[in-house]
Design a protein around this motif. Structure first.
Motif, mmCIF file in Angstrom:
data_model
loop_
_atom_site.group_PDB
_atom_site.id
_atom_site.type_symbol
_atom_site.label_atom_id
_atom_site.label_comp_id
_atom_site.label_asym_id
_atom_site.label_seq_id
_atom_site.Cartn_x
_atom_site.Cartn_y
_atom_site.Cartn_z
ATOM 1 N N ASP A 137 -7.510 -4.367 7.379
ATOM 2 C CA ASP A 137 -7.504 -5.814 7.166
ATOM 3 C C ASP A 137 -6.098 -6.349 6.924
ATOM 4 O O ASP A 137 -5.737 -7.418 7.414
ATOM 5 C CB ASP A 137 -8.416 -6.182 5.995
ATOM 6 C CG ASP A 137 -9.879 -5.894 6.286
ATOM 7 O OD1 ASP A 137 -10.238 -5.752 7.475
ATOM 8 O OD2 ASP A 137 -10.653 -5.790 5.315
ATOM 9 N N HIS A 138 -5.283 -5.608 6.176
ATOM 10 C CA HIS A 138 -3.916 -6.047 5.894
ATOM 11 C C HIS A 138 -3.089 -6.120 7.174
ATOM 12 O O HIS A 138 -2.374 -7.104 7.410
ATOM 13 C CB HIS A 138 -3.251 -5.117 4.881
ATOM 14 C CG HIS A 138 -1.853 -5.500 4.552
ATOM 15 N ND1 HIS A 138 -1.557 -6.545 3.724
ATOM 16 C CD2 HIS A 138 -0.657 -4.998 4.967
ATOM 17 C CE1 HIS A 138 -0.246 -6.669 3.614
ATOM 18 N NE2 HIS A 138 0.326 -5.740 4.366
ATOM 19 N N HIS A 168 -10.243 0.398 4.754
ATOM 20 C CA HIS A 168 -10.527 -0.940 5.280
ATOM 21 C C HIS A 168 -9.473 -1.944 4.822
ATOM 22 O O HIS A 168 -9.153 -2.888 5.539
ATOM 23 C CB HIS A 168 -11.930 -1.407 4.888
ATOM 24 C CG HIS A 168 -12.999 -0.638 5.596
ATOM 25 N ND1 HIS A 168 -13.223 -0.763 6.947
ATOM 26 C CD2 HIS A 168 -13.881 0.279 5.145
ATOM 27 C CE1 HIS A 168 -14.213 0.033 7.302
ATOM 28 N NE2 HIS A 168 -14.624 0.684 6.230
ATOM 29 N N TRP A 169 -8.916 -1.730 3.631
ATOM 30 C CA TRP A 169 -7.843 -2.602 3.160
ATOM 31 C C TRP A 169 -6.651 -2.498 4.104
ATOM 32 O O TRP A 169 -6.032 -3.502 4.443
ATOM 33 C CB TRP A 169 -7.423 -2.234 1.738
ATOM 34 C CG TRP A 169 -6.413 -3.188 1.191
ATOM 35 C CD1 TRP A 169 -6.660 -4.290 0.439
ATOM 36 C CD2 TRP A 169 -4.990 -3.135 1.380
ATOM 37 N NE1 TRP A 169 -5.479 -4.931 0.143
ATOM 38 C CE2 TRP A 169 -4.435 -4.249 0.713
ATOM 39 C CE3 TRP A 169 -4.125 -2.280 2.042
ATOM 40 C CZ2 TRP A 169 -3.071 -4.517 0.687
ATOM 41 C CZ3 TRP A 169 -2.771 -2.550 2.030
ATOM 42 C CH2 TRP A 169 -2.254 -3.655 1.357
ATOM 43 N N TYR A 188 0.873 -1.172 0.000
ATOM 44 C CA TYR A 188 0.000 0.000 0.000
ATOM 45 C C TYR A 188 0.904 1.214 0.000
ATOM 46 O O TYR A 188 1.797 1.323 0.841
ATOM 47 C CB TYR A 188 -0.878 -0.022 1.254
ATOM 48 C CG TYR A 188 -1.884 1.089 1.362
ATOM 49 C CD1 TYR A 188 -3.147 0.964 0.804
ATOM 50 C CD2 TYR A 188 -1.593 2.259 2.047
ATOM 51 C CE1 TYR A 188 -4.093 1.969 0.934
ATOM 52 C CE2 TYR A 188 -2.524 3.260 2.182
ATOM 53 C CZ TYR A 188 -3.775 3.114 1.621
ATOM 54 O OH TYR A 188 -4.708 4.119 1.738
ATOM 55 N N ASP A 228 -9.154 3.530 0.371
ATOM 56 C CA ASP A 228 -9.291 2.130 0.799
ATOM 57 C C ASP A 228 -8.818 1.892 2.235
ATOM 58 O O ASP A 228 -7.953 1.050 2.490
ATOM 59 C CB ASP A 228 -8.539 1.208 -0.160
ATOM 60 C CG ASP A 228 -9.065 1.317 -1.578
ATOM 61 O OD1 ASP A 228 -10.302 1.385 -1.745
ATOM 62 O OD2 ASP A 228 -8.250 1.349 -2.511
#
Length: 157
Positions: free
Chosen positions: A147-148, A143-144, A9, A141
């Motif tokens: 979660d990551h 939430h990514w 990211y 993003d």
């Protein structure tokens, strides 16, 4: 040759998606006075020198605000690779925060309705204590990211 892994990211805060109404109003401040000068050149010219100067001044002000906003979004960068979260802030002087994913206790994501539709949000990262280690607004993003970090912590633990 560097032995770094490729970032999973690597984002800056979004401009349009973070503040769509402000972005559109700023574009209107830049474009509408110029359009008015082209479409109504003769009536505006008959009013004297002041009205065209005001219209061009508002366009110039809009451009300055837009450039400032753009530079501020470029001055913040959130990068996540395999085992670290990196936050970099600043244009001339830089502030770096590097956290090992194992150190992160929680990642909170805040999104309003429009944020959810446009897939941006505020990310808060906590290590120890009740205060966030850092807060970043307008990130794509979010939430990514949460979660990551959660998945990487589970793999490491």
């Amino acid at each position: 040759m560097s032995n770094q892994t490729e970032a999973s990211y690597d984002e800056h805060p979004a401009m349009f998606r973070n503040h769509p109404l402000g972005y559109l109003l700023l574009l209107a401040l830049i474009v509408l006075p110029v359009v008015a000068l082209f479409l109504f050149h003769e009536p505006i010219a008959e009013m004297g020198d002041f009205p065209p100067a005001v219209l061009l001044g508002s366009t110039g002000l809009g451009i300055v605000i837009f450039l400032y906003w753009y530079l501020m979004t470029r001055a913040t960068r959130l990068r996540i690779d395999e085992d670290q979260v990196h936050l970099e802030r600043g244009l001339l002087s830089k502030d770096h925060i590097d956290l090992q994913i194992e150190q992160i206790r929680a990642v909170r994501v805040y999104q309003g309705l429009l944020d959810r539709i446009l897939r941006v949000g505020r990310i808060e990262v906590f290590t120890t204590g009740d205060a966030a280690e850092f807060v970043v607004r307008g990130m794509p993003d979010p939430h990514w990211v949460r979660d990551h970090v959660r998945n990487r912590r589970e793999v490491a633990g």
